[in-house]
Design an enzyme around this catalytic site. Sequence first.
Site, mmCIF file in Angstrom:
data_model
loop_
_atom_site.group_PDB
_atom_site.id
_atom_site.type_symbol
_atom_site.label_atom_id
_atom_site.label_comp_id
_atom_site.label_asym_id
_atom_site.label_seq_id
_atom_site.Cartn_x
_atom_site.Cartn_y
_atom_site.Cartn_z
ATOM 1 N N GLY A 40 0.825 -1.202 0.000
ATOM 2 C CA GLY A 40 0.000 0.000 0.000
ATOM 3 C C GLY A 40 0.857 1.249 0.000
ATOM 4 N N CYS A 41 0.337 2.294 0.588
ATOM 5 C CA CYS A 41 1.023 3.588 0.620
ATOM 6 C C CYS A 41 2.429 3.456 1.187
ATOM 7 C CB CYS A 41 0.204 4.566 1.459
ATOM 8 S SG CYS A 41 1.069 6.071 1.899
ATOM 9 N N PHE A 42 3.434 3.855 0.404
ATOM 10 C CA PHE A 42 4.806 3.684 0.894
ATOM 11 C C PHE A 42 5.135 4.629 2.040
ATOM 12 C CE2 PHE A 42 6.271 5.808 -3.405
ATOM 13 C CZ PHE A 42 5.632 7.004 -3.078
#
Length: 209
Positions: A40-42
């Site tokens: 997901g969102c890094f």
Amino acid sequence: MSMTCSVPGLTVPRSRFPAPEHDLVPEEGAGLSTAVFAGGCFWCVEAVFMALEGVHSVVSGYTGGDRESANYDAVCTGRTGHAEAVEIQYDPAVISYGELLRVFFSVAHDPTQLNRQGNDRGPQYRSAVFFSSPQEKRVVEDYIRLIDASGVYPDPVVTTLEPLDEFYPAEDYHQNFAGKHPQQPYIMAVAAPKLKKVREAYPDRLKNA
């Protein structure tokens, strides 16, 4: 990243989450090792791993696609093949690859969500481990089987195993985003609960523990 993204997973206590039965054996005097994970969102995955003792650096970036389209605007279309990922430089004498995997699968993201994390949707948000050796691949394969057999998640793990061809660092403003912007709404809604969970579940693995 969707500003209304819910926090996926993050409910399995460490006492119930299995540790890997197999791990990499580092060569004596080999120095730092590298792991590349996508979940997901890094911004949020980066923040979790930066908190761990033995982790020397974490870089947010893109992998799974080509160099020409390895930029945020292109990757956000979901059509480039990339995943938002993190490259972790760690000292295997302090924290092992298997221990990083345990944090990844138990806290950093929900490995049962296909091509999404919460309201962040698309293949760029897929759950993936990018392996650089047959040994790494075997450790991850065995661990996913163990997690599924343990029943800690109601649904099966959908994490893909993909060979690591090249990792492309993201734009400078993405690096250490959560650390630089703790009051940003997405960070408060998504990264902060993950950091709280890693502190509660792995207090002995934290920097300055």
